[in-house]
Structures are given as C-alpha cells and as structure tokens.
Design a protein around this motif. Structure first.
Motif, PDB file in Angstrom:
ATOM      1  N   SER A   1       0.836  -1.195   0.000  1.00  0.00           N
ATOM      2  CA  SER A   1       0.000   0.000   0.000  1.00  0.00           C
ATOM      3  C   SER A   1       0.871   1.244   0.000  1.00  0.00           C
ATOM      4  CB  SER A   1      -0.912   0.015   1.235  1.00  0.00           C
ATOM      5  OG  SER A   1      -1.717  -1.133   1.286  1.00  0.00           O
ATOM      6  N   GLU A   2       0.385   2.250  -0.681  1.00  0.00           N
ATOM      7  CA  GLU A   2       1.090   3.532  -0.706  1.00  0.00           C
ATOM      8  C   GLU A   2       0.999   4.181   0.677  1.00  0.00           C
ATOM      9  OE1 GLU A   2       0.807   7.938  -2.861  1.00  0.00           O
ATOM     10  OE2 GLU A   2      -0.632   6.353  -3.339  1.00  0.00           O
ATOM     11  N   THR A   3       2.123   4.649   1.174  1.00  0.00           N
ATOM     12  CA  THR A   3       2.134   5.318   2.472  1.00  0.00           C
ATOM     13  C   THR A   3       2.850   6.652   2.330  1.00  0.00           C
ATOM     14  OG1 THR A   3       2.651   5.073   4.836  1.00  0.00           O
ATOM     15  CG2 THR A   3       4.260   4.207   3.252  1.00  0.00           C
ATOM     16  N   ALA A   4       3.024   7.340   3.442  1.00  0.00           N
ATOM     17  CA  ALA A   4       3.676   8.650   3.437  1.00  0.00           C
ATOM     18  C   ALA A   4       4.550   8.763   4.670  1.00  0.00           C
ATOM     19  CB  ALA A   4       2.627   9.763   3.417  1.00  0.00           C
ATOM     20  N   ALA A   5       5.489   9.697   4.621  1.00  0.00           N
ATOM     21  CA  ALA A   5       6.407   9.876   5.749  1.00  0.00           C
ATOM     22  C   ALA A   5       5.704  10.504   6.946  1.00  0.00           C
ATOM     23  CB  ALA A   5       7.602  10.735   5.320  1.00  0.00           C
ATOM     24  N   SER A   6       4.719  11.353   6.688  1.00  0.00           N
ATOM     25  CA  SER A   6       4.028  12.034   7.777  1.00  0.00           C
ATOM     26  C   SER A   6       2.665  12.490   7.290  1.00  0.00           C
ATOM     27  CB  SER A   6       4.838  13.234   8.280  1.00  0.00           C
ATOM     28  OG  SER A   6       4.992  14.187   7.231  1.00  0.00           O
ATOM     29  N   TYR A   7       1.803  12.851   8.234  1.00  0.00           N
ATOM     30  CA  TYR A   7       0.503  13.408   7.899  1.00  0.00           C
ATOM     31  C   TYR A   7       0.631  14.891   7.565  1.00  0.00           C
ATOM     32  CZ  TYR A   7      -1.413   9.141   9.971  1.00  0.00           C
ATOM     33  OH  TYR A   7      -1.708   7.838  10.268  1.00  0.00           O
ATOM     34  N   LYS A   8      -0.222  15.343   6.682  1.00  0.00           N
ATOM     35  CA  LYS A   8      -0.199  16.766   6.307  1.00  0.00           C
ATOM     36  C   LYS A   8      -0.550  17.668   7.479  1.00  0.00           C
ATOM     37  CE  LYS A   8      -3.240  16.306   3.065  1.00  0.00           C
ATOM     38  NZ  LYS A   8      -4.183  16.619   1.965  1.00  0.00           N
ATOM     39  N   ASN A   9      -1.440  17.183   8.337  1.00  0.00           N
ATOM     40  CA  ASN A   9      -1.977  18.036   9.398  1.00  0.00           C
ATOM     41  C   ASN A   9      -1.536  17.618  10.803  1.00  0.00           C
ATOM     42  OD1 ASN A   9      -3.973  19.779   7.817  1.00  0.00           O
ATOM     43  ND2 ASN A   9      -4.549  17.719   7.180  1.00  0.00           N
ATOM     44  N   GLY A  10      -0.455  16.819  10.893  1.00  0.00           N
ATOM     45  CA  GLY A  10      -0.018  16.376  12.213  1.00  0.00           C
ATOM     46  C   GLY A  10       1.464  16.103  12.232  1.00  0.00           C
ATOM     47  N   SER A  11       1.982  15.832  13.413  1.00  0.00           N
ATOM     48  CA  SER A  11       3.403  15.528  13.585  1.00  0.00           C
ATOM     49  C   SER A  11       3.551  14.090  14.049  1.00  0.00           C
ATOM     50  CB  SER A  11       4.032  16.465  14.621  1.00  0.00           C
ATOM     51  OG  SER A  11       3.352  16.362  15.867  1.00  0.00           O
ATOM     52  N   ASN A  12       4.718  13.524  13.798  1.00  0.00           N
ATOM     53  CA  ASN A  12       4.974  12.131  14.171  1.00  0.00           C
ATOM     54  C   ASN A  12       5.430  12.040  15.627  1.00  0.00           C
ATOM     55  OD1 ASN A  12       4.416  11.577  11.528  1.00  0.00           O
ATOM     56  ND2 ASN A  12       6.561  11.456  10.891  1.00  0.00           N
ATOM     57  N   ASP A  13       4.497  12.290  16.535  1.00  0.00           N
ATOM     58  CA  ASP A  13       4.846  12.308  17.958  1.00  0.00           C
ATOM     59  C   ASP A  13       4.147  11.188  18.710  1.00  0.00           C
ATOM     60  OD1 ASP A  13       2.337  13.282  17.574  1.00  0.00           O
ATOM     61  OD2 ASP A  13       2.553  15.060  18.837  1.00  0.00           O
ATOM     62  N   PHE A  14       3.866  10.106  18.015  1.00  0.00           N
ATOM     63  CA  PHE A  14       3.147   8.989  18.643  1.00  0.00           C
ATOM     64  C   PHE A  14       4.157   8.043  19.272  1.00  0.00           C
ATOM     65  CE2 PHE A  14       0.627   5.062  18.687  1.00  0.00           C
ATOM     66  CZ  PHE A  14      -0.536   5.543  19.255  1.00  0.00           C
TER      67      PHE A  14
END
Length: 472
Positions: A38-51
């Motif tokens: 599946s196609e994925t992305a490095a990060s969300y457009k409207n959020g940060s990778n702080d999970f």
C-alpha cells in the motif's frame, strides 16, 4: 475370538486411513495469499509524528469524565449491536468447525437385531420350503474419507480460518464504532448543556437590562421603545434556550439506545464542560495500518477469497474418496461373533464429473471476481484509513484556531457591552448600542462553546481513525 475379530476390523479400516492422510499432504492448488503493498507517506499533512505508544483500550478515559466512563461500561454489557457482532463471530467459528471436520474420516457404526417372517408364497415356490421365522444379527462400521490430494478441504479450512479471524476483529470494529458514537453523542449533549448555561446567563443579563429600561421609562429618562426592545431581546433569548431542549433530548435518547436502556427510563443530569479537549498524537502513517480493525478485517476477507479460488479450482481434479465397511452378520446368536460371520469391503472411489455445463469454470470465475472485489475493498479501506486521520487532524486544527479567535472575540464583545451599558445608564448612549453589544457577546460565547464542542468531536474522530486501543 471376540478380541481378534474386533482388532481385525479396526486394522482393516485404519490402514487405508493412514494411507489417505499421507496422500493428503500433496501441494494445494490455487493462489497463496499475500498482503498487498500500500502507498504510504512519511508524515501526515496536518499532524506531527509524535506517537510514542498505542492508545489505551479504555481510550475514553483521556477525557477525564466519570459519567462517560460509566456509560462506556454500560455499553459493553448492554448494547445489542455488539451482542449481534459477537453472535456473528460465533457463527464464523462454527462454520470453521464444520470445514475442519472434512479433514477427518467420517466413521459410523451400526448394529441391529431383527426377528423376521418370510412370505408363505415365497416359501411355497422354493425347493424344500423355507423356515417361516428367523433372526438376523448385524454389527458393523463404515468409513468414508476424501483424500485431499489437491487441497480442496485444506483451502476450505484456510478460508474458514480467515473468515473467523475477520469475524473476531469485526467485534472490535463494531465496539470501537459504538464507543466513538457514544462519545460523540455524549459530548454533543454536554456542549448543548454549555450553550444552555450561556443562554441562561444571558437571560439574567437581559432581565436586569429590562428592569433598568423600565425604571428609566418610569422616571421619564427614556421612551417606552427601549422597554419594548428589552422585552423583545429577553423573549428572543428565551426562545433560543427552548430551541436547544429537543436536540438535547434526542441525544440523550440515542445514548440510551447505545447502552441498552429504555429511553423512557433513562436520563442524564445537565452538566456544562468548561475545559478544552485533550491532545491525542497521531504518529506516522506507517504505524496506522496495523492499528485499524477495519483494515485487518478487510485483509482477512481478502485471504478468505484467495483460498476460495483454490477450492473452486480443485473441482477440476478427480475427487478421490476412500470407502470402507466391515462387521459381522449372522442368523444365529451362537456363532454371531465368530470369524466366519465377518464381512468387509474397502476401496477407493473416484468422482470426476465429465460435463456440468461449464459450472466448474463459472465457479472459478466467480471466486476470482470475488477476490478482485475483496482486493479493491482492502485497498479502498487503506486509503480511507489515511483520509480519516487527515480529516480528523484538520478538523481539530481548525477547531483550535477558531477557539483562539473566539476568545479574542469574546473579550472584545464583553468590553463593548460594558461600555455601551455604562453609557446607557449615564444617559449618553442609545439603547440600540446595548442591544447590539448584547447580541455580539452572546453570539461570540455560543460560537466559542460550539468550537470547543467541535474540538472534542474531532478528538473522538481522531481516536477512532487511529483504531482506538485496537492491537492485533
């Protein structure tokens, strides 16, 4: 003699069974399932990778609302949609049990003891006559087993296992959906309570303003028009307050259904929410697919459809079954268990339909088409999962900005009202200025409450989009 006879019958049936089980280890026909990329992305457009960690299974506790916690417990024990999902899961496991049964031989035992009388006409036509009454004793066992050379049964079991796993997680999916629906309805009701509180405070202010306008009119300091305007504003605010009663009642009744209660016997005391919504980090898109129950369900449905192709393709090959029977039969009880009373038959049975009007070809095409549908459904579910998170993040960000802007608006509107009210009391300003500033302040306060409500709703939406506390 009895023991020798029993062991002979068992050996007669057991040896072919072992041979059949050995032959059944041949390679399976049909495609082996693999999870599509599946196609994925490095990060969300409207959020940060702080999970940093998964959400708790009791994710609603991040809101710190004891009443909501209690309602969630009631939903778990009383919701009928959840019970229906659990029943569907049990059905899927039962179907899996039926499929698995075909992996084993079908063995049955029979026994009979009969007293019979022959026809007199039959006896008259036979040489030497025949005994008119006689006994017949039978004990036997039979075996039927499909030798799964091509993997039809194993593919059938594979499909059942995938469907059972999907049904198991479907319970989590339904539970999460119901929990999110309950949280949304609950917070929507609570923010109506908050609006009602704002309107009641506005009613108090308008009552004071009406009293002031009446006193000024009686003292000859203003006209009766100001009194009429004050009465109009009071009535308008009261009408706005009444208009919120029906939506609140509807939300309360929806909550009653979710927790399995009769709406006529269910009520929740009003309570306004003062604070803001908690922060829920979204993490990275790469983490998402393993945390969404609907993605897992779609993937298992895809695996089941892949196995069904193998089931359909196996119909093109001969169906080889091992058939066996054995036992003892005699008309005399005295020699019933002797070896001379034994009888048996054993051998393979081959079934290969020569022509069925292209039914088998159509079944394969049907299985392939269903697999393509399941594949498209899985890929669509994946894309929807990413979009759900993006939508929730965008909604939360927009609500936060609106809350901040409305805080400034309330501050400015309150200052405007204080100034216009003071100037009116001093007789240097028109009552129209007071009316306008009252409306602006009320609208600003209600809009701020609604924005905070949207922030809570977006937070619930984000939690659901992230899969809640699902872990598989």
């Amino acid at each position: 003699m009895k023991a020798d006879l029993s062991s002979s019958v068992l050996r007669m049936l057991a040896a072919p069974t072992i041979l059949a089980l050995t032959l059944s280890s041949c390679k399976l026909v049909g495609p082996d399932h693999s999870v599509p990329s599946s196609e994925t992305a490095a990060s969300y457009k409207n959020g940060s990778n702080d999970f940093s960690k998964r959400l708790s299974t009791n994710w609603w506790k991040v809101f710190g609302d004891s009443k909501l916690n209690s309602l969630m417990g009631n939903l778990q024990s009383g919701n009928f949609d959840l019970r229906a999902a659990e029943a569907r899961r049990n059905q899927a496991y039962a179907v899996l049990g039926v499929n698995r049964s075909e992996l084993f031989p079908n063995i049955s035992a029979q026994g009979s003891a009969q007293r019979s009388r022959s026809s007199e006409n039959d006896r008259a036509g036979s040489f030497g006559g025949a005994q008119s009454y006689y006994n017949q004793y039978n004990i036997g066992a039979s075996l039927g087993y499909e030798i799964d050379l091509w993997g039809r049964v194993r593919r059938l079991v594979e499909s059942g296992q995938a469907n059972a796993a999907a049904a198991e997680v479907s319970v989590d999916q339904v539970r999460l959906s119901l929990q999110a629906q309950l949280a949304r309805n609950y917070f929507a009701m609570r923010f109506l309570d908050s609006e009602i509180e704002v309107l009641r405070e506005a009613l108090d202010t308008r009552n004071e303003t009406l009293a002031l306008a009446t006193d000024r009119f009686k003292g000859g300091k203003t006209s009766e028009l100001d009194v009429a305007r004050a009465e109009s504003e009071l009535a308008s605010t009261r009408a706005q307050l009444v208009s919120l009663e029906a939506p609140r009642a509807s939300l309360e009744n929806s909550i009653a259904i979710l927790v399995g209660r009769n709406a006529s016997n269910f009520s929740i005391a009003p309570s306004a929410i003062k604070g803001g919504a908690p922060r829920v980090p979204a993490g990275s898109p790469a983490q998402l697919l393993g945390r969404r129950p609907d993605v897992f369900v779609a993937e298992r449905r895809l695996a089941a459809s892949s196995a069904e192709i193998g089931v359909a393709q196996a119909e093109f090959f001969p169906k080889i079954s091992l058939i066996g029977s054995g036992g003892v039969s005699s008309v005399n009880s005295s020699n019933f268990l002797n070896w001379s009373s034994s009888a048996f038959s054993v051998g393979p049975q081959v079934d290969l339909p020569v022509f069925q009007g292209f039914r088998r070809k159509a079944n394969v095409e049907l299985a392939v088409a269903r697999h393509e549908e399941a594949l498209a459904g899985y890929q669509q579910t994946v894309l929807t999962a990413f979009a759900d998170v993006e939508n929730a993040l965008a909604s939360r960000r927009g609500a936060d900005k609106e809350i901040s802007a409305q805080a400034d608006s309330i501050k400015a509107a309150r200052k405007s009202f204080d100034l216009s009210d003071a100037r009116y009391k001093e007789g240097v300003s028109s009552y129209l200025d007071v009316v306008d500033s009252q409306r602006e302040l009320l609208n600003a306060r209600r809009t701020e409450v609604q924005a905070r409500g949207r922030a809570f709703e977006a937070t619930v939406q984000l939690i659901q989009a992230l899969g809640g506390g699902f872990s598989r």
